[in-house]
Design a protein around this motif. Structure first.
Motif, short mmCIF file in Angstrom:
data_model
loop_
_atom_site.label_atom_id
_atom_site.label_comp_id
_atom_site.label_asym_id
_atom_site.label_seq_id
_atom_site.Cartn_x
_atom_site.Cartn_y
_atom_site.Cartn_z
N LEU A 1 0.80 -1.22 0.00
CA LEU A 1 0.00 0.00 0.00
C LEU A 1 0.84 1.28 0.00
CD1 LEU A 1 -3.01 -0.85 2.36
CD2 LEU A 1 -3.00 -0.68 -0.13
N LEU A 2 1.95 1.26 0.73
CA LEU A 2 2.77 2.46 0.83
C LEU A 2 3.92 2.48 -0.17
CD1 LEU A 2 3.13 2.78 4.74
CD2 LEU A 2 1.45 3.90 3.24
N GLU A 3 4.15 1.35 -0.84
CA GLU A 3 5.32 1.21 -1.72
C GLU A 3 6.61 1.55 -0.97
OE1 GLU A 3 4.62 3.38 -5.31
OE2 GLU A 3 3.00 2.04 -5.94
N TRP A 4 6.64 1.08 0.27
CA TRP A 4 7.78 1.31 1.17
C TRP A 4 8.64 0.05 1.20
CZ3 TRP A 4 8.40 -1.77 5.56
CH2 TRP A 4 9.44 -1.39 6.44
N ARG A 5 9.94 0.23 1.36
CA ARG A 5 10.85 -0.90 1.50
C ARG A 5 11.88 -0.58 2.58
NH1 ARG A 5 7.48 -2.21 -1.49
NH2 ARG A 5 7.57 -3.44 -3.42
N PRO A 6 12.15 -1.52 3.49
CA PRO A 6 13.25 -1.29 4.44
C PRO A 6 14.59 -1.46 3.74
CG PRO A 6 12.33 -3.49 4.74
CD PRO A 6 11.47 -2.83 3.70
N VAL A 7 15.54 -0.64 4.13
CA VAL A 7 16.89 -0.71 3.56
C VAL A 7 17.76 -1.66 4.37
CG1 VAL A 7 19.00 0.64 3.14
CG2 VAL A 7 16.75 1.60 2.57
N TYR A 8 17.58 -1.67 5.69
CA TYR A 8 18.47 -2.44 6.57
C TYR A 8 18.12 -3.91 6.57
CZ TYR A 8 20.88 1.57 8.54
OH TYR A 8 21.68 2.68 8.71
N ASP A 9 19.14 -4.75 6.34
CA ASP A 9 19.02 -6.19 6.57
C ASP A 9 19.90 -6.54 7.76
OD1 ASP A 9 21.63 -6.13 5.59
OD2 ASP A 9 21.16 -7.13 3.71
N LEU A 10 20.03 -7.82 8.05
CA LEU A 10 20.77 -8.25 9.24
C LEU A 10 22.21 -7.77 9.22
CD1 LEU A 10 20.86 -10.04 11.85
CD2 LEU A 10 21.71 -11.87 10.38
N GLU A 11 22.91 -8.00 8.11
CA GLU A 11 24.32 -7.64 8.06
C GLU A 11 24.52 -6.14 8.18
OE1 GLU A 11 26.32 -9.39 4.76
OE2 GLU A 11 25.98 -11.45 5.44
N MET A 12 23.66 -5.37 7.54
CA MET A 12 23.78 -3.91 7.61
C MET A 12 23.50 -3.42 9.02
SD MET A 12 21.94 -1.16 5.12
CE MET A 12 22.27 0.60 5.23
#
Length: 326
Positions: free
Chosen positions: A293-304
């Motif tokens: 709905l928001l076309e949002w994506r998280p940038v951070y994954d585990l390693e980051m």
């Protein structure tokens, strides 16, 4: 656009204000920060007013001319304050908002404490349809009450509300200190209380990290979100018609797996790990709705998340201070 921000001096509030001021989409937006203990720095687009959200008069004055509210202020395990802040305070904000001629959108930052965090077993991913389940203590109860109150105001009065439900919010070197066996541990569990004192002191010296295991003996999976990703979700929600009346899980794509954390720190930094058994439960927050709905994506994954925390260098003027208990 005049945005009232509560909790403006906290980690989310500070980052949100900076992100909004830097975003060309909101180049004409102004901020009014309602501050209680600490004052927010002011400039030509940011004004700070002092008051408590439990004070109806202070809330009414702060809401004058406001178009949007971003409600961040909260309490942790402080029973003497929690109802005044999270129930009465939110009620006064919503009452003032619903009767305001200028009000357009109310955004609440919720928490996974309202669905039980890792205290209860979930047989499937946690979605926005998962029932509320507060774990023991006043903080989790307050997060349930906040979400329900906003939902009911939307039903009762048709206000344009949105709740972004976040798990544990990380910034700077927070994640590194969530794994400390010392007195500087951030949040819980308090690892040093789960092993003999001599062992905890040795683990602290050697920078050993805990490998927390769930009630089934597997490495525990626990949800986190970086403050930058939460701020990007707030900005994606502002004046977004698809956010109206919605609840969104705002979290990393995958929960943090303590086994994967231990393996990454062993591989990249040569750190050891020690098993810590528990009766907590692994769970997985599903952020698909916010992506859709928001076309949002998280940038951070585990390693980051890990590498940014271990690589962060604090300046002398940026001491590590935890402002709340629990």
């Amino acid at each position: 656009m005049l945005i009232l921000v509560t909790g403006a001096t906290g980690k989310v509030g500070q980052r949100f204000i900076g992100g909004l001021l830097d975003d060309p989409r909101f180049s004409k937006a102004r901020i009014r920060a309602l501050c209680h203990n600490r004052l927010c720095p002011e400039n030509e687009r940011v004004e700070a007013v002092r008051g408590s959200i439990s004070d109806r008069g202070a809330v009414s004055n702060a809401l004058a001319g406001v178009t949007h509210v971003v409600h961040l202020a909260t309490c942790k395990e402080t029973p003497e304050d929690v109802m005044d802040v999270t129930v009465k305070g939110l009620f006064w904000l919503l009452e003032g908002f619903r009767t305001s001629a200028t009000a357009r959108q109310f955004i609440l930052i919720g928490g996974d404490a309202g669905i039980g965090h890792f205290f209860y077993r979930h047989e499937a991913p946690i979605t926005e349809a998962t029932p509320h389940q507060a774990y023991p203590g006043c903080y989790a109860l307050s997060k349930v009450l906040e979400e329900v109150m906003l939902e009911q105001f939307q039903i009762q009065y048709g206000i344009n509300g949105c709740c972004l439900r976040a798990p544990w919010i990380m910034e700077k070197d927070d994640f590194k200190f969530t794994l400390s066996f010392g007195d500087d541990v951030f949040g819980g569990p308090d690892w040093k209380t789960l092993v003999p004192r001599a062992d905890s002191e040795r683990y602290q010296r050697e920078q050993t990290v805990p490998l927390l295991r769930d009630a089934d003996g597997r490495p525990l999976k626990r949800n986190f979100v970086h403050v930058d990703d939460l701020v990007s979700a707030i900005l994606a929600s502002l004046d977004n018609p698809r956010a109206r009346g919605q609840l969104f899980n705002i979290c990393m794509d995958r929960p943090v797996d303590y086994g994967e954390v231990a393996a990454h720190l062993s591989r990249t930094r040569g750190l050891g790990a020690v098993d810590i058994p528990s009766q907590f439960h692994s769970n997985w927050m599903d952020n698909s709705k916010a992506k859709y709905l928001l076309e949002w994506r998280p940038v951070y994954d585990l390693e980051m998340l890990i590498d940014s925390a271990w690589g962060y260098v604090r300046l002398e003027e940026d001491p590590r201070i935890v402002w709340y208990p629990g």
